[in-house]
Structures are given as structure tokens and as C-alpha cells.
Design a protein around this motif. Structure first.
Motif, short mmCIF file in Angstrom:
data_model
loop_
_atom_site.label_atom_id
_atom_site.label_comp_id
_atom_site.label_asym_id
_atom_site.label_seq_id
_atom_site.Cartn_x
_atom_site.Cartn_y
_atom_site.Cartn_z
N GLN A 188 -0.11 12.55 46.71
CA GLN A 188 1.05 12.43 47.58
C GLN A 188 1.82 11.12 47.39
O GLN A 188 3.04 11.11 47.46
N SER A 215 6.54 8.47 47.40
CA SER A 215 5.91 9.79 47.44
C SER A 215 6.11 10.49 46.10
O SER A 215 7.04 10.19 45.34
N GLU A 217 6.28 14.30 43.87
CA GLU A 217 7.01 15.55 44.06
C GLU A 217 6.26 16.52 44.96
O GLU A 217 6.85 17.45 45.51
N GLN A 218 4.94 16.31 45.12
CA GLN A 218 4.16 17.21 45.97
C GLN A 218 4.37 16.95 47.46
O GLN A 218 4.01 17.79 48.30
N ALA A 219 4.94 15.80 47.81
CA ALA A 219 5.14 15.48 49.23
C ALA A 219 6.24 16.34 49.82
O ALA A 219 7.27 16.62 49.18
N GLU A 220 6.04 16.76 51.07
CA GLU A 220 7.04 17.61 51.73
C GLU A 220 8.31 16.84 52.04
O GLU A 220 9.42 17.37 51.93
N VAL A 221 8.17 15.57 52.44
CA VAL A 221 9.32 14.73 52.77
C VAL A 221 9.27 13.49 51.89
O VAL A 221 8.23 12.80 51.84
#
Length: 335
Positions: A188, A215, A217-221
Motif C-alpha cells: 500500500q 501510496s 497503485e493498490q491503495a484505494e485513495v
């Protein structure tokens, strides 16, 4: 009676010569004994070193190879041991401080010992830390170690740290890196800092010298954090950033000279955010009850900010701006 010149003088009786002890030199037997004694002492020392530093040996031209490697490591050319395999623990009384494993060992007459392809395991109440590197120097007396070359630290909670040089101090309770560190938290967050200090017993991590966290690319935000210094205490569940702090979370931004974040017991959610000195930022109001996003953004500036978050929502439950005497807090709504 007078005697002529041709008469021989009377013979005087002389005592027989006595053998005198030699003050210098040694007999051949003594030389052999001393040579054997020196040989035995060297043999015992060598065997002791072999038992101490692992399954060692110098088959064939291993001596030349060890000397060449030692020259690159800064050891004296008079190499005694180039061994394969090294496994031991550093202890204080009955307490194990850390365990060391290596593929290769080198030592010289000055009792310098280098390890290659090394792994150091430090087990503490908060979890196990594994340090890996290409080379290491371990000192049993000071209970310290120095690891160099592609150093990786695998810490609890899926934290990974990478650096080029690392020291284990205080019996393995303190890990110090001062030549740049790379940080990864699961898949993350990644980042970097110039200096790093990990206090294992206190479960305290300190990064300074310019800290950057981003963060993946896997982080939501999307998240980006910049600060001169970041300090995280796991038992207290507090993260503190200091020095030109800049946090961007999605489309929101917060800047301050000091930012303190308190997490919940699982370290999963933010419960309180406190910012002081030169506080300013821009935030988007949360979506309305109908799910539609609110129009406009809110800009603010003040001396201090206090935000309390509602559990399970990651949205502020309350937000307060503070101002010093003869100053004011500013809140502007932009459409």
C-alpha cells in the motif's frame, strides 16, 4: 739457584678445566622442544578458531582466495581462516539478544571477523525482526553488529526496510541506518528517508532527514506525506510528523509544522488528528445523505486544528480551528 736462558721454567700444576654453564644459546634438544611447543600452541589456537567460527578450512588454494577477499574487506593480508558456514547466538546471561547465520566467514590475526551472505534474527515481545545483507561484522564483546550491502529489514506488520548500511546497537535493541532508507508497508505505501532508528523493545520507529511516503497503485485513495521527521510509537498508537508537514489525501490537503495522528487499537483507522503552527489546507465536504457529492471545497488557515473522526467512516465527526491571541482562524467555502 740461577738458571740459564735455555732452561725451561718449572712446570706449575693447574687445576683441571671445569665445564661452565652456557649463558646463551640452547642445545639441539631444547630447540626441538621449543619448536614443538610453538607448533602445539598454534595448533590449539587454530582448532579453537575453527570450532568458534564454524566449519572452516583452507583446501587447495583457499588461502590465496581468502587473502584476496580480505584485501577487498580491509583486513590484513595475513588471513588465518576462510570458513564456510557460521551459526551462533549473542547472549547476555541467559537472554538471547540475536542470532547470526552466514554462508562464509573471514578472520585475520587481528581478530577481525567478517561474515558474508548474513542473516541476523532479533526476537522481541513485539515480534521478530530479520536483517539480511551481503556482509557483516559482529562483535560478541560489545554485542553489536554492522551489516552492509543490499541490507533488508523484515519487520512485523508487513513492514520492509531497505538500506545500504545498518548498525545493531544496544544488544540488538536499536537498529540505525544513516545512508538513506527505503520503506514499504505491505503493498500500500512506499517511501524513503535519509536516517532511520528502530527501537525494538519500545516498538518505536523514527525517520528523519527528509521523509517521503506515497501510496501505491493498490491503495484505494492516493496518499502523499512529506515531512522532515516522522515518529511512530506502536504501543501509544501515535504517529507524529514534524517540519514542513504536507499531507495530501485524495483531493484534500493539510499543511502544518507539526501533525499528530492517533490510531485505533487495531491500528487500522484514524481517531484523532491534531495539527499546530502554520496550519492551512483544503478539504472537500463529505457526500450528502442522498449520496451526491457536495459542491465546492473548504479552505482554512489557523494556528491549530483538531479533528475527531467517527469510527468506521474515516470522516471527521467534529472539526475545530484554533487561533492565538490577536490572530484569527479563517474558513472559506469555495464553489
Amino acid at each position: 739457584m740461577a738458571r740459564t736462558l735455555h732452561e725451561a721454567p718449572p712446570t706449575e700444576e693447574r687445576e683441571p678445566l671445569r665445564s661452565r654453564p652456557k649463558t646463551r644459546g640452547t642445545r639441539p634438544v631444547q630447540l626441538i622442544r621449543r619448536a614443538l611447543l610453538v607448533f602445539l600452541v598454534l595448533a590449539v589456537l587454530t582448532i579453537g578458531a575453527l570450532l568458534l567460527f564454524g566449519r572452516a578450512g583452507l583446501p587447495g588454494d583457499g588461502k590465496d582466495e581468502a587473502t584476496a577477499i580480505a584485501s577487498d574487506r580491509g583486513l590484513t593480508e595475513d588471513v588465518l581462516i576462510a570458513g564456510e558456514g557460521f551459526d551462533f547466538t549473542v547472549t547476555a546471561g541467559e537472554k538471547t539478544l540475536f542470532a547470526v547465520r552466514a554462508q562464509r566467514t573471514l578472520s585475520d590475526r587481528d581478530q577481525n571477523v567478517f561474515l558474508e551472505d548474513v542473516e541476523i534474527e532479533v526476537a522481541r515481545e513485539g515480534g521478530t525482526y530479520v536483517v539480511r545483507g551481503r556482509q557483516a561484522r559482529v562483535n560478541r564483546e560489545t554485542q553489536e553488529a554492522q551489516v552492509e550491502g543490499d541490507v533488508v529489514v523484515l519487520a512485523p506488520d508487513d513492514v520492509r526496510l531497505e538500506t545500504d548500511w545498518l548498525q545493531l546497537r544496544n544488544g540488538g535493541n536499536l537498529l540505525v541506518a544513516s545512508r538513506g532508507s527505503r520503506i514499504a508497508y505491505g503493498d500500500q505505501i512506499v517511501g524513503r528517508s535519509e536516517n532511520m532508528r528502530l527501537h525494538l523493545e519500545e516498538e518505536l520507529a523514527v525517520f528523519d532527514g527528509g521523509v517521503e511516503l506515497d501510496s501505491t497503485e493498490q491503495a484505494e485513495v492516493p496518499l502523499a506525506v512529506r515531512a522532515e521527521r516522522i515518529r511512530f510509537s506502536k504501543p501509544r498508537r501515535i504517529l507524529r510528523a514534524e517540519g514542513d508537514v504536507d499531507v495530501q489525501w485524495g483531493g484534500d490537503q493539510l499543511q502544518a509544522q507539526r501533525l499528530t495522528v492517533r490510531l485505533d487499537e487495531l491500528l487500522d483507522e484514524v481517531t484523532v488528528v491534531r495539527a499546530i503552527r502554520q496550519v492551512r489546507g483544503v478539504v472537500s465536504p463529505p457526500a450528502g445523505e442522498d449520496g451526491q457529492e457536495s459542491a465546492g471545497r473548504i479552505a482554512f488557515s489557523s494556528w491549530g486544528l483538531l479533528a475527531v473522526f467517527e469510527p468506521g467512516t474515516q470522516q471527521p465527526q467534529s472539526l475545530e480551528l484554533e487561533a492565538l491571541r490577536n490572530q484569527r482562524a479563517v474558513l472559506i467555502s469555495r464553489t
